[in-house]
Design a protein around this motif. Sequence first.
Motif, PDB file in Angstrom:
ATOM      1  N   THR A 134       0.828  -1.203   0.000  1.00  0.00           N
ATOM      2  CA  THR A 134       0.000   0.000   0.000  1.00  0.00           C
ATOM      3  C   THR A 134       0.866   1.258   0.000  1.00  0.00           C
ATOM      4  N   ALA A 159      -9.335  -1.507  -8.571  1.00  0.00           N
ATOM      5  CA  ALA A 159      -9.089  -1.236  -7.142  1.00  0.00           C
ATOM      6  C   ALA A 159      -9.546  -2.393  -6.265  1.00  0.00           C
ATOM      7  N   ASP A 160     -10.630  -3.076  -6.653  1.00  0.00           N
ATOM      8  CA  ASP A 160     -11.128  -4.203  -5.859  1.00  0.00           C
ATOM      9  C   ASP A 160     -10.171  -5.386  -5.867  1.00  0.00           C
ATOM     10  N   GLU A 161      -9.230  -5.382  -6.820  1.00  0.00           N
ATOM     11  CA  GLU A 161      -8.350  -6.547  -6.947  1.00  0.00           C
ATOM     12  C   GLU A 161      -6.882  -6.222  -6.704  1.00  0.00           C
ATOM     13  N   GLY A 163      -5.963  -4.279  -3.513  1.00  0.00           N
ATOM     14  CA  GLY A 163      -5.745  -3.954  -2.104  1.00  0.00           C
ATOM     15  C   GLY A 163      -6.578  -2.762  -1.673  1.00  0.00           C
ATOM     16  N   SER A 164      -7.285  -2.903  -0.554  1.00  0.00           N
ATOM     17  CA  SER A 164      -8.256  -1.891  -0.142  1.00  0.00           C
ATOM     18  C   SER A 164      -7.622  -0.561   0.231  1.00  0.00           C
ATOM     19  N   CYS A 166      -5.155   0.893  -1.071  1.00  0.00           N
ATOM     20  CA  CYS A 166      -4.558   1.607  -2.205  1.00  0.00           C
ATOM     21  C   CYS A 166      -5.407   2.775  -2.690  1.00  0.00           C
ATOM     22  N   ASP A 201     -10.809   4.973 -10.750  1.00  0.00           N
ATOM     23  CA  ASP A 201     -10.680   3.510 -10.778  1.00  0.00           C
ATOM     24  C   ASP A 201     -11.333   2.969 -12.044  1.00  0.00           C
ATOM     25  N   LYS A 244      -5.764  -9.960  -7.745  1.00  0.00           N
ATOM     26  CA  LYS A 244      -6.136 -10.927  -6.717  1.00  0.00           C
ATOM     27  C   LYS A 244      -6.668 -12.221  -7.304  1.00  0.00           C
TER      28      LYS A 244
END
Length: 508
Positions: A134, A159-161, A163-164, A166, A201, A244
């Motif tokens: 991050t 963004a969902d894949e 890291g939160s 980020c 995003d 992810k």
Amino acid sequence: MVAAYIGEPDRQTLIESHAGLNAEFFSSLSGDISPDSLFNQLIEALTSGGDARLVLEAETGLNRYYSAPYPRDVIAFASSTANDISRPAFDHLLAKWAAGTPAYSEWLDDLRSRIRSAYSLSRNVEIAFAPSGTDLEYVALAAVAGRSAGGIHNILLGADEVGSGCIFSAHGRYFAETTARGIATTKGDTVEGLETVSLIDIPVRDAEGTALSSRQCVERIRQQLQQAQAADRFPVVHVVHGSKTGLILPSSHDLAELASEWKDRALFVVDACQARMHEDVAAQYLDLGCIVFVTGSKFMGGPPFSGVALIPRDLVEKAAPLPAGFRKIFRAAEWPSSWVGGDDLADEENVGLALRLEAAIFELERYVAIPPADREAVIALFRECVSQMVSANLGFEELLPHHPDEPERGERHPTAMRTLTTLDVSNLDQAPTFAAAQAMHRQLVDHGVRLGQPVKCIRREDEEWAGTLRIGLSMPQISMLARLSSSEAKNLLEEDLARVARAIQRLG
């Protein structure tokens, strides 16, 4: 250099202040390891110099990802989220700790040399270190700060894949209540010197959860590049080499075209934080002028958390002085010595980060020493066993790591990316939705099984996200399996994955 802030304890402070850890923490401790004073000092050091995600919970001795900085006897295929440190890496750190660790700047310079060697990088590649993946987002922003009057337009892919946290750091904001330097901040506040950063995003999946094609991805990136240019903002484009769920977007060919088209007018950053790439791939991206992010706590198998930014030297030479807010986040030795403003950072040590990096690079070196054919054989066995023992046995579908209309990309999917499988587990009564799968993921830990966290990537008919789980192999696991005969490796994988399937069945 400025005087050190109070925050990160040095090695001697750790030793003198150590009050001991609860012995109940170590009920799953691997093999014949004894939690003696040296062991406890190392554990305390490994969980220092980061944010709250490193903290071990008093009830379990685990962090919030259910992993630990000590070896454990559990079934773990969780490299897509976080690892327990391997026994060989832990023994390596114990020996280094007992002998006395080197000065921080010397230690990091040695790690830089070893990373260049492992990835076959030239001296024209600079390396910055960060307390986590991050925190790496700040490196890209620093590289282009001041390049355009309107500021920076950060184009984040998926963004969902990735890291939160980020979505905060990529926006030039603090993502936690305390930095890795132990300095209190307010989550969401702007990092001083990064006030003019906009963020967009671009989802890597459509509303139904289907992955974008490379061309669809390029079209959306190009639209954002043009908007940034019109607003006089310098664009930073994040692409992914291993999301992810194992996506690589856009394709290397399409990225090369974009990078050539926008040369010197945009910065491309390759998020390879999963580190699921062949050792020659980083150099290929760097040759395009990209910055490459990797972390030591995913596929590499190191303990949480550590980040590495591989940076073309010309970007460092052109960069503005580091933003003032970085004095709250980084130490001087973590940045290339030639980066203007690095001397304004604190001249202090982060022993915890250095140890976590040491463990990760130890694993990377073991992995790249394995003949590629042997690695490929182990990974092929893993894929076969996951499909037979889990997917087929429980009726799970395996998520494609590419758009359905791009089967050729699946055929060419890199070997290292084949170490990760995302399973649709929504056919289970106890895991029909994302939230239910999260609960099952937690319950599996109580059954001695750790898998990768669920990801929002499959849409149900009722518009909710379906339940998923991820099964991932790590470098230390491959290093161990590669030493066995093919039949021994297959038997071990089948046994472990059968235990995974039984645990899921009991809960499902």
